[in-house]
Design a protein around this motif. Structure first.
Motif, PDB file in Angstrom:
ATOM      1  N   ARG A 295      11.278  16.869  21.871  1.00  0.00           N
ATOM      2  CA  ARG A 295      12.203  17.293  22.916  1.00  0.00           C
ATOM      3  C   ARG A 295      12.754  16.068  23.641  1.00  0.00           C
ATOM      4  N   ARG A 296      11.893  15.086  23.877  1.00  0.00           N
ATOM      5  CA  ARG A 296      12.315  13.810  24.437  1.00  0.00           C
ATOM      6  C   ARG A 296      12.703  12.907  23.271  1.00  0.00           C
ATOM      7  N   ARG A 297      13.991  12.682  23.094  1.00  0.00           N
ATOM      8  CA  ARG A 297      14.462  11.909  21.951  1.00  0.00           C
ATOM      9  C   ARG A 297      13.930  10.487  21.964  1.00  0.00           C
ATOM     10  N   LEU A 298      13.732   9.917  23.146  1.00  0.00           N
ATOM     11  CA  LEU A 298      13.204   8.560  23.232  1.00  0.00           C
ATOM     12  C   LEU A 298      11.822   8.471  22.594  1.00  0.00           C
ATOM     13  N   ALA A 299      11.008   9.501  22.793  1.00  0.00           N
ATOM     14  CA  ALA A 299       9.679   9.510  22.183  1.00  0.00           C
ATOM     15  C   ALA A 299       9.793   9.476  20.663  1.00  0.00           C
ATOM     16  N   GLY A 300      10.784  10.176  20.115  1.00  0.00           N
ATOM     17  CA  GLY A 300      10.991  10.146  18.675  1.00  0.00           C
ATOM     18  C   GLY A 300      11.389   8.774  18.180  1.00  0.00           C
ATOM     19  N   ILE A 301      12.265   8.107  18.924  1.00  0.00           N
ATOM     20  CA  ILE A 301      12.711   6.767  18.524  1.00  0.00           C
ATOM     21  C   ILE A 301      11.543   5.792  18.521  1.00  0.00           C
ATOM     22  N   LEU A 302      10.791   5.749  19.626  1.00  0.00           N
ATOM     23  CA  LEU A 302       9.723   4.760  19.757  1.00  0.00           C
ATOM     24  C   LEU A 302       8.533   5.074  18.846  1.00  0.00           C
ATOM     25  N   ALA A 303       8.215   6.357  18.676  1.00  0.00           N
ATOM     26  CA  ALA A 303       7.157   6.718  17.727  1.00  0.00           C
ATOM     27  C   ALA A 303       7.546   6.310  16.312  1.00  0.00           C
ATOM     28  N   GLY A 304       8.831   6.443  15.996  1.00  0.00           N
ATOM     29  CA  GLY A 304       9.306   5.997  14.693  1.00  0.00           C
ATOM     30  C   GLY A 304       9.188   4.502  14.523  1.00  0.00           C
ATOM     31  N   PHE A 305       9.469   3.743  15.586  1.00  0.00           N
ATOM     32  CA  PHE A 305       9.294   2.290  15.541  1.00  0.00           C
ATOM     33  C   PHE A 305       7.850   1.932  15.181  1.00  0.00           C
ATOM     34  N   ILE A 306       6.916   2.555  15.886  1.00  0.00           N
ATOM     35  CA  ILE A 306       5.498   2.238  15.695  1.00  0.00           C
ATOM     36  C   ILE A 306       5.032   2.636  14.294  1.00  0.00           C
ATOM     37  N   GLY A 307       5.396   3.833  13.856  1.00  0.00           N
ATOM     38  CA  GLY A 307       4.989   4.281  12.525  1.00  0.00           C
ATOM     39  C   GLY A 307       5.562   3.411  11.422  1.00  0.00           C
ATOM     40  N   THR A 308       6.827   3.013  11.574  1.00  0.00           N
ATOM     41  CA  THR A 308       7.445   2.129  10.590  1.00  0.00           C
ATOM     42  C   THR A 308       6.750   0.787  10.562  1.00  0.00           C
ATOM     43  N   GLY A 309       6.409   0.263  11.740  1.00  0.00           N
ATOM     44  CA  GLY A 309       5.732  -1.031  11.806  1.00  0.00           C
ATOM     45  C   GLY A 309       4.389  -1.021  11.110  1.00  0.00           C
ATOM     46  N   PHE A 310       3.580   0.003  11.351  1.00  0.00           N
ATOM     47  CA  PHE A 310       2.276   0.075  10.686  1.00  0.00           C
ATOM     48  C   PHE A 310       2.424   0.214   9.171  1.00  0.00           C
ATOM     49  N   SER A 311       3.452   0.909   8.739  1.00  0.00           N
ATOM     50  CA  SER A 311       3.677   1.067   7.297  1.00  0.00           C
ATOM     51  C   SER A 311       4.016  -0.271   6.651  1.00  0.00           C
ATOM     52  N   TYR A 312       4.895  -1.039   7.284  1.00  0.00           N
ATOM     53  CA  TYR A 312       5.241  -2.346   6.726  1.00  0.00           C
ATOM     54  C   TYR A 312       4.078  -3.322   6.825  1.00  0.00           C
ATOM     55  N   LEU A 313       3.209  -3.140   7.796  1.00  0.00           N
ATOM     56  CA  LEU A 313       2.012  -3.969   7.885  1.00  0.00           C
ATOM     57  C   LEU A 313       1.143  -3.767   6.645  1.00  0.00           C
ATOM     58  N   MET A 314       1.012  -2.523   6.216  1.00  0.00           N
ATOM     59  CA  MET A 314       0.274  -2.231   4.984  1.00  0.00           C
ATOM     60  C   MET A 314       0.969  -2.840   3.776  1.00  0.00           C
ATOM     61  N   LEU A 315       2.306  -2.822   3.772  1.00  0.00           N
ATOM     62  CA  LEU A 315       3.050  -3.386   2.652  1.00  0.00           C
ATOM     63  C   LEU A 315       2.817  -4.886   2.545  1.00  0.00           C
ATOM     64  N   GLY A 316       2.867  -5.595   3.673  1.00  0.00           N
ATOM     65  CA  GLY A 316       2.703  -7.038   3.640  1.00  0.00           C
ATOM     66  C   GLY A 316       1.300  -7.469   3.269  1.00  0.00           C
ATOM     67  N   LEU A 317       0.305  -6.744   3.761  1.00  0.00           N
ATOM     68  CA  LEU A 317      -1.084  -7.124   3.499  1.00  0.00           C
ATOM     69  C   LEU A 317      -1.606  -6.592   2.174  1.00  0.00           C
ATOM     70  N   GLY A 318      -0.978  -5.552   1.649  1.00  0.00           N
ATOM     71  CA  GLY A 318      -1.452  -4.950   0.404  1.00  0.00           C
ATOM     72  C   GLY A 318      -1.128  -5.789  -0.817  1.00  0.00           C
ATOM     73  N   ARG A 319      -1.944  -5.656  -1.850  1.00  0.00           N
ATOM     74  CA  ARG A 319      -1.717  -6.404  -3.090  1.00  0.00           C
ATOM     75  C   ARG A 319      -1.771  -5.496  -4.320  1.00  0.00           C
ATOM     76  N   LEU A 320      -1.837  -4.188  -4.083  1.00  0.00           N
ATOM     77  CA  LEU A 320      -1.897  -3.225  -5.181  1.00  0.00           C
ATOM     78  C   LEU A 320      -0.686  -2.306  -5.115  1.00  0.00           C
ATOM     79  N   SER A 321      -0.243  -1.857  -6.277  1.00  0.00           N
ATOM     80  CA  SER A 321       0.951  -1.002  -6.329  1.00  0.00           C
ATOM     81  C   SER A 321       0.746   0.290  -5.548  1.00  0.00           C
ATOM     82  N   GLY A 322      -0.487   0.831  -5.548  1.00  0.00           N
ATOM     83  CA  GLY A 322      -0.755   2.059  -4.805  1.00  0.00           C
ATOM     84  C   GLY A 322      -0.558   1.873  -3.312  1.00  0.00           C
ATOM     85  N   LEU A 323      -0.999   0.727  -2.783  1.00  0.00           N
ATOM     86  CA  LEU A 323      -0.809   0.440  -1.362  1.00  0.00           C
ATOM     87  C   LEU A 323       0.670   0.223  -1.043  1.00  0.00           C
TER      88      LEU A 323
END
Length: 450
Positions: A295-323
């Motif tokens: 309902r609060r669009r700002l919460a959607g924007i910032l939650a998306g920022f955080i979720g995207t960041g954690f996902s790319y953190l896994m991408l950078g640190l991962g060394r397997l195709s599954g990760l």
């Protein structure tokens, strides 16, 4: 929503062919250069012309039939795609050809993307704006589910010419849906609002003074920037999104070359990761379409920022195709949440008769940010971080245990650093007062830009 869905299906079909061509071009450039910078330059040359054309695109979207603009831009882009296939078939395709064609496609793509973004308020009820925006983000991700696998399978057999012919068949589907879809016009949107919108100085009906004409045109071109600057809350949103976009584009630019470097050029693994990324975007868009978002669009924007960041953190640190696949699924899953929430605020705060110019200003800022990020990422990875994280490099001693050493490690480090920045921006955004006020802002449209 029925009209929008019909038009959306045509765009989805076209996006499948375009994604196949883009994926095949990435493979061709990597085979020729083995360089992350060379791949990044495709996007840079695609975006650079848009810096100059974006303000004009906004004027066109507000003054010219939006349906005609879509037909023109799609047709021009299709001609460029055919040119790539013909040059490849004649075996005279060179790297500078790819960059030049990318620049031309980018110019018309700017018009197409901006015009398409202004259609939603015209053909979709207000309560469905977030859903329609999420479906728009689904177009590219949906294509990515099938396009990499198809392109990887067919490219060795039919080459770039065959891929571009498939692209043309999907373009024909999109053009057919566009031609038969009714798109309402904003009647007298410029004539009726000229004095209110620009507050022009008193002039004769027929302006004979060339200098004053130039000033009036400049007033129109810069209207979107003045609109945004006059509202601190909207300006804060642009700044927050720009910082996130820079960090996101760094990671996005290096994702495919990093995987190719770390797998020895294995296109099957890359195709799998890209396909899973597309699946994540589709799942995220479907979930958001059903849910409707925060309902609060700002919460959607910032939650998306955080979720995207954690996902790319896994991408950078991962060394397997599954990760890598899991990380790309996560980053794409959050993208519809970010973009749909962001655009929902703009649709609510900007009247349709102004959206072409205002969206063009916001889009121009994004282009500058993303072009700078893409070029910087390629150069920094190739010239500094990749050599530093080779075995015996000056960073390998300190970070090799976390990131690894060898080809692709420098790119992985830069992705990791950018990911941490995305998370930080998302967390800090909840404390910024101007951002919190964006959703409650009441805009006096007729007073802005004076």
């Amino acid at each position: 929503m029925r009209t929008f869905i019909f038009l959306w299906l045509g765009q989805l079909a076209s996006s499948v062919g375009s994604s196949m061509t883009y994926f095949a071009l990435n493979l061709w450039v990597w085979q020729q250069t083995q360089s992350a910078t060379a791949i990044a330059l495709i996007l840079v040359f695609y975006q650079l012309p848009q810096i100059a054309i974006s303000p004009l695109s906004g004027l066109l979207a507000d003054r010219v039939s939006r349906k005609r603009l879509l037909i023109l831009s799609d047709t021009a882009s299709a001609c460029c795609t055919v040119a790539v296939g013909i040059l490849a078939a004649l075996q005279i395709l060179q790297l500078w050809h790819v960059y030049l064609i990318a620049a031309v496609v980018g110019s018309f793509g700017n018009i197409q993307a901006l015009t398409y973004s202004t259609l939603i308020p015209l053909i979709v009820p207000k309560q469905h704006h977030t859903r329609a925006s999420s479906m728009g983000t689904m177009v590219g991700y949906g294509a990515n589910i099938f396009s990499p696998a198809l392109a990887g399978l067919l490219y060795p057999q039919i080459g770039l010419l065959g891929i571009t012919l498939i692209d043309m068949s999907t373009f024909a589907i999109a053009m057919l849906t566009l031609l038969i879809t009714p798109i309402p016009a904003i009647v007298n949107r410029y004539q009726d609002t000229q004095k209110q919108q620009f507050t022009l100085q008193t002039t004769p009906q027929k302006i004979e003074n060339v200098e004053e004409t130039k000033r009036n045109i400049w007033h129109e071109v810069t209207f979107g920037f003045r609109y945004i600057a006059s509202q601190p809350s909207l300006l804060a949103m642009v700044v927050a999104m720009s910082v996130f976009a820079f960090l996101h584009q760094v990671s996005e630019t290096l994702c495919q070359p990093m995987i190719l470097a770390r797998t020895g050029g294995d296109t099957q693994i890359l195709g799998l990761v890209v396909a899973v990324s597309g699946l994540g975007g589709v799942v995220g868009a479907i979930a958001l379409s059903i849910w409707g978002g925060f309902r609060r669009r700002l919460a959607g924007i910032l939650a998306g920022f955080i979720g995207t960041g954690f996902s790319y953190l896994m991408l950078g640190l991962g060394r397997l195709s599954g990760l890598w696949a899991t990380a790309r699924f996560g980053s794409s899953f959050h993208n519809p949440l970010v973009m749909s929430s962001y655009m929902a605020v703009w649709y609510a705060k900007v009247a349709p008769k102004y959206q072409g110019r205002v969206f063009a200003a916001d889009y121009l800022v994004g282009i500058v940010i993303e072009s700078t990020a893409g070029l910087s990422a390629g150069l920094l990875a190739d010239r500094i971080l990749e050599p530093a994280l080779q075995s015996g490099g000056w960073l390998a001693v300190y970070l090799g245990g976390w990131i690894g050493t060898g080809p692709g490690s420098g790119m992985a480090l830069l992705i990791t650093m950018s990911a941490m920045g995305m998370v930080l921006i998302g967390i800090m955004g909840f404390t910024v007062r101007q951002l919190r006020e964006a959703e409650t802002l009441i805009v006096d449209h007729d007073s802005i830009g004076r």
